[in-house]
Design a protein around this motif. Structure first.
Motif, PDB file in Angstrom:
ATOM      1  N   SER A   2       0.851  -1.173   0.000  1.00 27.27           N
ATOM      2  CA  SER A   2       0.000   0.000   0.000  1.00 27.27           C
ATOM      3  C   SER A   2       0.885   1.221   0.000  1.00 27.27           C
ATOM      4  O   SER A   2       1.807   1.320   0.784  1.00 27.27           O
ATOM      5  N   THR A  18      -7.308   2.533  -5.918  1.00 22.27           N
ATOM      6  CA  THR A  18      -6.560   1.289  -5.746  1.00 22.27           C
ATOM      7  C   THR A  18      -6.228   0.707  -7.114  1.00 22.27           C
ATOM      8  O   THR A  18      -7.108   0.501  -7.949  1.00 22.27           O
ATOM      9  N   LYS A  20      -4.197  -2.462  -9.137  1.00 24.03           N
ATOM     10  CA  LYS A  20      -3.734  -3.841  -8.962  1.00 24.03           C
ATOM     11  C   LYS A  20      -2.807  -4.206 -10.110  1.00 24.03           C
ATOM     12  O   LYS A  20      -3.186  -4.157 -11.278  1.00 24.03           O
ATOM     13  N   THR A  21      -1.572  -4.573  -9.781  1.00 23.83           N
ATOM     14  CA  THR A  21      -0.560  -4.876 -10.784  1.00 23.83           C
ATOM     15  C   THR A  21      -0.659  -6.304 -11.293  1.00 23.83           C
ATOM     16  O   THR A  21      -1.428  -7.115 -10.767  1.00 23.83           O
ATOM     17  N   SER A  22       0.161  -6.616 -12.279  1.00 24.43           N
ATOM     18  CA  SER A  22       0.161  -7.955 -12.884  1.00 24.43           C
ATOM     19  C   SER A  22       0.557  -9.041 -11.893  1.00 24.43           C
ATOM     20  O   SER A  22       0.166 -10.192 -12.050  1.00 24.43           O
ATOM     21  N   ASN A  24      -0.362  -9.028  -8.785  1.00 18.11           N
ATOM     22  CA  ASN A  24      -1.419  -8.967  -7.762  1.00 18.11           C
ATOM     23  C   ASN A  24      -1.100  -8.110  -6.548  1.00 18.11           C
ATOM     24  O   ASN A  24      -1.675  -8.320  -5.482  1.00 18.11           O
ATOM     25  N   GLU A  25      -0.219  -7.155  -6.686  1.00 20.33           N
ATOM     26  CA  GLU A  25       0.040  -6.194  -5.612  1.00 20.33           C
ATOM     27  C   GLU A  25      -0.977  -5.065  -5.732  1.00 20.33           C
ATOM     28  O   GLU A  25      -1.331  -4.649  -6.831  1.00 20.33           O
ATOM     29  N   LEU A  26      -1.441  -4.573  -4.588  1.00 27.62           N
ATOM     30  CA  LEU A  26      -2.390  -3.468  -4.560  1.00 27.62           C
ATOM     31  C   LEU A  26      -1.682  -2.204  -4.113  1.00 27.62           C
ATOM     32  O   LEU A  26      -0.923  -2.219  -3.151  1.00 27.62           O
ATOM     33  N   GLU A  28      -2.615   1.741  -3.133  1.00 24.94           N
ATOM     34  CA  GLU A  28      -3.616   2.760  -2.880  1.00 24.94           C
ATOM     35  C   GLU A  28      -2.921   4.109  -3.031  1.00 24.94           C
ATOM     36  O   GLU A  28      -2.045   4.449  -2.241  1.00 24.94           O
ATOM     37  N   VAL A  60     -11.136  -1.487  -7.630  1.00 27.48           N
ATOM     38  CA  VAL A  60      -9.754  -1.889  -7.893  1.00 27.48           C
ATOM     39  C   VAL A  60      -9.562  -1.869  -9.408  1.00 27.48           C
ATOM     40  O   VAL A  60     -10.276  -2.552 -10.137  1.00 27.48           O
ATOM     41  N   PRO A  62      -7.445  -2.900 -12.460  1.00 38.55           N
ATOM     42  CA  PRO A  62      -6.382  -3.845 -12.828  1.00 38.55           C
ATOM     43  C   PRO A  62      -5.436  -3.237 -13.864  1.00 38.55           C
ATOM     44  O   PRO A  62      -5.866  -2.566 -14.795  1.00 38.55           O
ATOM     45  N   SER A  68       4.621  -4.656 -10.160  1.00 39.46           N
ATOM     46  CA  SER A  68       4.573  -3.821  -8.955  1.00 39.46           C
ATOM     47  C   SER A  68       5.827  -2.968  -8.762  1.00 39.46           C
ATOM     48  O   SER A  68       5.729  -1.804  -8.375  1.00 39.46           O
TER      49      SER A  68
END
Length: 177
Positions: A2, A18, A20-22, A24-26, A28, A60, A62, A68
């Motif tokens: 975050s 928010t 979301k990267t390839s 799967n990191e989020l 904000e 979210v 994508p 990330s």
């Protein structure tokens, strides 16, 4: 992961978006930062709901083509951008920008940043990182640039040698690879 920090533009709202990267990191991020990415901005326009404050933190977005580590660096760069896009007035300012461009790592890192900035339609970043890569390959040999970009030579060895002799001036002052 975050990413939170103070708002770079105090006059804008403190809405968070928010991403979301390839991998799967989020992330904000502040609305002001996220809206520098035209791909993200377009998402809200396509949804016909421009109320980022109401939807941003619950939605979210994508980003399947952005890793990330690369997004973190792009966000960091966005936060450093001045509020106005003033053109360099003098040589000293241009030298400062050149030093900043060198901070962004190897040519391979720059290619990743360029690719992500292009996908996100982040014009200021794309311009900055393209120039950083151009600075890196400036005065490099033809062989270095071919190897870096994976380009096969168009000429037969004897043809290339002929051109090197004919246009020897173009190969003078080339840096060591």
């Amino acid at each position: 992961m975050s990413n939170t920090s103070e708002n770079p533009n105090p006059s804008s709202s403190s809405a968070k978006i928010t991403l979301k990267t390839s991998d799967n990191e989020l992330f904000e991020v502040e609305e002001a930062v996220a809206m520098k990415f035209c791909t993200v901005k377009q998402y809200f326009e396509d949804e016909k709901d421009n109320d980022v404050a109401a939807r941003g933190s619950s939605t979210v977005i994508p980003l399947p083509n952005v890793h990330s580590a690369v997004l973190a660096r792009l966000i960091s760069y966005c936060k450093k951008l001045p509020q106005s896009n003033a053109v360099a007035d003098n040589h000293e300012e241009e030298e400062t920008k050149k030093k900043e461009r060198k901070q962004y790592g190897t040519p391979g890192d720059l290619v990743d940043l360029i690719s992500a900035a292009n996908y996100l339609d982040f014009k200021e970043g794309l311009e900055f990182f393209n120039q950083a890569l151009a600075d890196h390959i400036q005065n490099k040999s033809v062989e270095y640039v071919r190897k870096f970009f994976g380009i096969k030579g168009d000429f037969e060895p004897h043809e290339e040698e002929k051109y090197r002799e004919e246009y020897a001036w173009a190969f003078e002052g080339v840096d060591e690879d």
